[in-house]
Design an enzyme around this catalytic site. Structure first.
Site, short mmCIF file in Angstrom:
data_model
loop_
_atom_site.label_atom_id
_atom_site.label_comp_id
_atom_site.label_asym_id
_atom_site.label_seq_id
_atom_site.Cartn_x
_atom_site.Cartn_y
_atom_site.Cartn_z
N ARG A 106 7.34 29.88 -1.15
CA ARG A 106 7.45 29.55 -2.57
C ARG A 106 6.34 28.63 -3.06
O ARG A 106 5.84 28.78 -4.17
CB ARG A 106 8.81 28.92 -2.85
CG ARG A 106 9.93 29.90 -2.91
CD ARG A 106 11.25 29.24 -3.23
NE ARG A 106 12.30 30.22 -3.35
CZ ARG A 106 13.57 29.92 -3.56
NH1 ARG A 106 13.95 28.66 -3.64
NH2 ARG A 106 14.48 30.87 -3.67
N GLU A 160 14.39 37.90 1.05
CA GLU A 160 13.71 36.98 0.15
C GLU A 160 12.46 36.44 0.82
O GLU A 160 12.24 36.65 2.03
CB GLU A 160 14.65 35.84 -0.28
CG GLU A 160 15.79 36.34 -1.17
CD GLU A 160 16.68 35.24 -1.69
OE1 GLU A 160 16.44 34.07 -1.37
OE2 GLU A 160 17.63 35.56 -2.44
N ALA A 196 23.48 28.99 -9.12
CA ALA A 196 22.71 29.58 -8.02
C ALA A 196 22.76 31.10 -8.06
O ALA A 196 23.84 31.70 -8.01
CB ALA A 196 23.23 29.06 -6.69
N HIS A 255 12.89 23.39 -9.20
CA HIS A 255 14.05 24.16 -8.76
C HIS A 255 14.92 23.44 -7.73
O HIS A 255 16.14 23.52 -7.79
CB HIS A 255 13.57 25.49 -8.19
CG HIS A 255 14.66 26.41 -7.77
ND1 HIS A 255 15.64 26.85 -8.65
CD2 HIS A 255 14.96 26.98 -6.57
CE1 HIS A 255 16.47 27.66 -8.01
NE2 HIS A 255 16.11 27.74 -6.75
N ARG A 300 11.53 24.28 1.28
CA ARG A 300 12.78 24.97 1.61
C ARG A 300 12.60 26.47 1.71
O ARG A 300 12.02 27.10 0.83
CB ARG A 300 13.83 24.66 0.54
CG ARG A 300 15.14 25.40 0.73
CD ARG A 300 16.13 25.01 -0.35
NE ARG A 300 15.74 25.49 -1.66
CZ ARG A 300 16.28 26.55 -2.26
NH1 ARG A 300 17.20 27.25 -1.65
NH2 ARG A 300 15.88 26.90 -3.47
N GLY A 319 21.70 33.84 -2.63
CA GLY A 319 22.90 33.78 -1.83
C GLY A 319 22.79 32.76 -0.71
O GLY A 319 22.21 31.69 -0.88
N HIS A 332 10.09 26.68 -8.34
CA HIS A 332 10.31 28.12 -8.16
C HIS A 332 9.22 28.87 -8.92
O HIS A 332 8.91 28.54 -10.06
CB HIS A 332 11.69 28.53 -8.68
CG HIS A 332 12.17 29.82 -8.14
ND1 HIS A 332 11.64 31.03 -8.54
CD2 HIS A 332 13.11 30.12 -7.20
CE1 HIS A 332 12.24 32.00 -7.89
NE2 HIS A 332 13.14 31.48 -7.07
#
Length: 513
Positions: free
Chosen positions: A278, A118, A50, A337, A372, A53, A233
């Site tokens: 994403r 992010e 990973a 991902h 997610r 974070g 991803h």
């Protein structure tokens, strides 16, 4: 493994040596537990890989309600809002817990936690450790803590193959090691086995992560949920190596842009552009690639000369490919991902099978919904590990009988991989899903190395067929619009097999012609 397995009977068994499994074991201390890991701790775990974070509302301008709002938007109507709120309110405390176990988080020169940004986050709330090596640092600290905790027995090189179940209650685990098959008797088992990356050609996860925890639960009769939601991803390093090197979203969070071979920022039309959710970014890049373009990440301006210091893991992978991100464009393409679906669990991590819990990527808590939000997954694993441990610790110890050790084949996804890669990628359609379900059925019903990966793939295909809409990470070319009512789909392996048999007896499109 040379220990007398009878000495472990009755202990809680944790299957999986990633962050979710290690945290569950640590929270159970001082109760004696057995942690079963297929490889030495951290060697082949997605947790170690990973780069992102942990998301937690720690900034002065942030709070759990704002974090929840971003999570619900990303989840596209399918999050369990109550469960998501519980997890995200506990997130700041989870960071403190990890620090207590020795995790060294990145800090500013003034000593406060460095918070990154992010995609789809409205605030800087991503806590990193070692730049883009967060998973590696967290695993280092937790593995050391586990090895120094006397109540935790770690058995490495042992792979769980089946759960022993009687009257919908767990009785133990059939496993395999270098000495052959072995049985661990326990009425309390935790699945913390990770995801499904090995079912796809293009993935950022270990190829050995082929959904074995899902197969264990499915073969035991457990209910699974949200199986159709697989996150791709947007930015994996486009090269010959498999698995693929992830280019963390944090790079875009620091200002890197997505361009094509002409230098055009073709994501400009998207709300949020490079930092859109994403699924939106991945689909836009996939469509641009399908038109014959090349796609690149341009980090020459931001982070530019500081790239190697800020993202040492990515910089090293780029150097191996002959690329210097400070001066060169980074070729990218989407790759599998993360799996939002998994074993359906309640707020304490309990599954529909008595005595079976699930935690981490293998579980479906309702936090992620259809898509997610970046860096919520490690947070979920840490928070939910405590919930699982508390629930399990409050369960009475029940006697179990020694069972004959059965030898089940090791899962091998190579036969299944091309089927899922073609039909269950970023864009799906009915005919492709039906053809894949028909092809997976005899494999799932078999008893060889392909049967468990095929069973997991079949459940994903049937779930994707059932969702006749496009929502979050699930996009149907034949149903491109979002349905007015958001519904979560749950199913068992029995359900999936029955649906596939019905398809097998119905005429295919080619047959109709």
């Amino acid at each position: 493994m040379n220990a007398d397995v009878r000495s472990f009977f009755g202990r809680p068994i944790i299957i999986g040596g990633g962050i979710a499994g290690l945290m569950t074991a640590l929270h159970l201390a001082p109760e004696p537990v057995l942690l079963v890991s297929r490889t030495p701790l951290g060697l082949d775990a997605s947790s170690t890989w990973a780069q992102g974070g942990l998301a937690a509302s720690l900034g002065d301008d942030d709070n759990p309600a704002l974090h929840l709002a971003d999570t619900l938007v990303a989840g596209d109507g399918l999050c369990d809002a109550e469960m998501a709120s519980r997890i995200l309110h506990a997130a700041p405390g989870a960071i403190e817990t990890l620090e207590g176990f020795g995790v060294r988080f990145d800090r500013t020169p003034e000593g406060s936690l460095r918070l990154g940004l992010e995609a789809a986050h409205g605030r800087r709330r991503i806590v990193h450790a070692g730049g883009d090596g967060s998973g590696r640092e967290v695993m280092r600290a937790l593995a050391a803590a586990v090895r120094s905790t006397p109540s935790i027995v770690v058995v490495e090189g042992v792979e769980a193959r089946r759960l022993a179940v009687s009257e919908n209650a767990v009785q133990g685990v059939w496993a395999s090691c270098s000495m052959g098959p072995v049985f661990f008797g326990s009425r309390r088992v935790v699945l913390a086995t990770g995801g499904i990356g090995g079912l796809f050609f293009d993935t950022t996860n270990p190829l050995s992560s082929c959904g074995q925890g899902l197969a264990l639960a499915a073969r035991a009769g457990a209910v699974l949920a949200d199986m159709e939601f697989i996150q791709f991803h947007p930015t994996a390093l486009d090269g010959p190596d498999r698995p693929m090197q992830l280019i963390s979203e944090a790079v875009r969070g620091e200002g890197a842009t997505v361009v094509d071979e002409t230098g055009r920022r073709f994501l400009d039309g998207l709300q949020g552009a490079e930092l859109a959710p994403r699924d939106v970014v991945a689909r836009a890049i996939w469509e641009h690639l399908s038109k014959g373009h090349r796609v690149y990440l341009d980090a020459r301006d931001k982070a530019g000369p500081t790239f190697a210091r800020r993202f040492p893991t990515i910089a090293s992978a780029c150097r191996d490919a002959g690329i210097d991100p400070a001066y060169d464009l980074i070729p990218i393409r989407p790759a599998q991902h993360y799996h939002m679906g998994g074993v359906a669990v309640d707020g304490s991590g309990r599954t529909s099978v008595t005595g079976l819990w699930a935690c981490g990527e293998v579980a479906s808590t309702g936090l992620h919904g259809a898509n997610r939000l970046a860096s919520n997954s490690l947070t979920e694993a840490v928070v939910c590990a405590r919930c699982v441990a508390e629930s399990l610790a409050g369960t009475p110890v029940l006697r179990t009988k020694l069972a004959t050790a059965n030898d089940f084949p090791a899962p091998d996804p190579r036969t299944v991989r091309p089927l899922l890669s073609r039909a269950l990628g970023i864009v799906r359609d009915s005919e492709g899903l039906k053809a894949t379900a028909r092809a997976l059925l005899p494999l799932a019903e078999g008893k060889d190395a392909a049967s468990d990966p095929a069973a997991v793939g079949l459940m994903i295909a049937i779930a994707a067929l059932s969702r006749e809409e496009s929502r979050g990470a699930h996009y149907r070319a034949d149903f491109p619009h979002r349905a007015a009512v958001a519904r979560r789909f749950e199913l068992t392996l029995v359900d999936a097999l029955a649906a596939a048999r019905e398809l097998a007896h119905s005429p295919s499109l080619e047959g109709a012609k």
